[in-house]
Write a protein that holds these residues in place. Structure first.
Motif, mmCIF file in Angstrom:
data_model
loop_
_atom_site.group_PDB
_atom_site.id
_atom_site.type_symbol
_atom_site.label_atom_id
_atom_site.label_comp_id
_atom_site.label_asym_id
_atom_site.label_seq_id
_atom_site.Cartn_x
_atom_site.Cartn_y
_atom_site.Cartn_z
ATOM 1 N N CYS A 193 0.845 -1.215 0.000
ATOM 2 C CA CYS A 193 0.000 0.000 0.000
ATOM 3 C C CYS A 193 0.870 1.251 0.000
ATOM 4 O O CYS A 193 0.575 2.236 -0.694
ATOM 5 N N GLU A 194 1.951 1.205 0.772
ATOM 6 C CA GLU A 194 2.868 2.343 0.857
ATOM 7 C C GLU A 194 3.520 2.608 -0.499
ATOM 8 O O GLU A 194 3.648 3.766 -0.929
ATOM 9 N N THR A 195 3.901 1.547 -1.182
ATOM 10 C CA THR A 195 4.507 1.691 -2.519
ATOM 11 C C THR A 195 3.520 2.316 -3.492
ATOM 12 O O THR A 195 3.877 3.216 -4.278
ATOM 13 N N GLN A 196 2.276 1.864 -3.447
ATOM 14 C CA GLN A 196 1.234 2.414 -4.320
ATOM 15 C C GLN A 196 0.989 3.895 -4.017
ATOM 16 O O GLN A 196 0.822 4.714 -4.933
ATOM 17 N N LYS A 197 0.986 4.236 -2.728
ATOM 18 C CA LYS A 197 0.759 5.636 -2.341
ATOM 19 C C LYS A 197 1.887 6.519 -2.858
ATOM 20 O O LYS A 197 1.638 7.608 -3.412
ATOM 21 N N ASN A 198 3.135 6.080 -2.700
ATOM 22 C CA ASN A 198 4.279 6.881 -3.163
ATOM 23 C C ASN A 198 4.241 7.068 -4.681
ATOM 24 O O ASN A 198 4.533 8.158 -5.191
ATOM 25 N N ALA A 199 3.870 6.004 -5.398
ATOM 26 C CA ALA A 199 3.769 6.100 -6.858
ATOM 27 C C ALA A 199 2.657 7.067 -7.257
ATOM 28 O O ALA A 199 2.815 7.871 -8.188
ATOM 29 N N CYS A 200 1.533 6.989 -6.543
ATOM 30 C CA CYS A 200 0.396 7.885 -6.815
ATOM 31 C C CYS A 200 0.798 9.336 -6.596
ATOM 32 O O CYS A 200 0.516 10.207 -7.421
ATOM 33 N N GLN A 201 1.495 9.617 -5.486
ATOM 34 C CA GLN A 201 1.885 10.992 -5.175
ATOM 35 C C GLN A 201 2.919 11.523 -6.168
ATOM 36 O O GLN A 201 2.850 12.693 -6.569
#
Length: 197
Positions: A51-59
């Protein structure tokens, strides 16, 4: 000179007491904080890391799109800035005219004439010639607008045309809870708090 009667005092004293009581009562201010409690098992923690990886990519993607949008609106900044300067110059001229009229009215004693004061020469109050202040005070015109800046125009254009928030955090919270984590929100008083019972 006007005389004060007992009925006037009886009316104003409770109003003063009420005003003093209201001034002493301030509204409590609250702040809501959110805590994320990660899942205890290894599989849940691995899921949260994803989830953290997805959030960083999204940001990162959101920031890149925002910067590209800001770059695209750059040609509009100069034209909008010139328009804002013209509008400011017009408002400044209107303010100068209103201030000049105010000073003339103040100099010649017309402040109680329409449109600044009463539509008649004097309010119907007797005996007006004994009143030490026969004219109401009207403050000078107030100019609210500040001189526009190029950065301010750019920021307004970016706010109107570019999306800075892509919803990455709500998506992360949903993913976090889906992995077995907990999202706990707490509301606490931070100012003018009522006494604890």
């Amino acid at each position: 000179m006007t005389s004060t009667t007992n009925s006037d005092i009886a009316f104003f004293f409770p109003a003063l007491v009420l005003l003093a009581a209201l001034a002493g009562c301030a509204t409590p201010q609250y702040q809501t904080t959110v805590r994320l409690i990660p899942p205890a098992d290894a599989q849940g923690r691995a899921c949260v890391a994803d989830c953290e990886t997805q959030k960083n990519a999204c940001q990162a993607d959101c920031q890149a799109r925002y910067q590209a949008c800001v770059k695209d609106i750059e040609p509009q900044v100069e034209a909008r800035y010139a328009e804002a300067l013209k509008q400011y110059e017009l408002e400044l001229k209107q303010y100068a005219a209103a201030l000049h009229r105010y000073e003339m009215d103040l100099h010649f004693g017309w402040m109680y004439s329409y449109p600044y004061g009463y539509p008649y020469s004097y309010p119907y109050r007797y005996p007006y010639w004994r009143d030490p202040w026969p004219v109401m005070y009207f403050p000078p015109p107030y100019r609210e607008s500040a001189m526009p800046t190029r950065e301010g125009v750019r920021a307004r254009l970016a706010a109107d045309n570019c999306q800075a928030d892509c919803g990455c955090l709500p998506a992360y919270d949903a993913c976090f809870v889906g992995c077995g984590g907990q999202r706990v929100s707490e509301t606490v008083c931070i100012k003018n708090c009522p006494p604890e019972k």
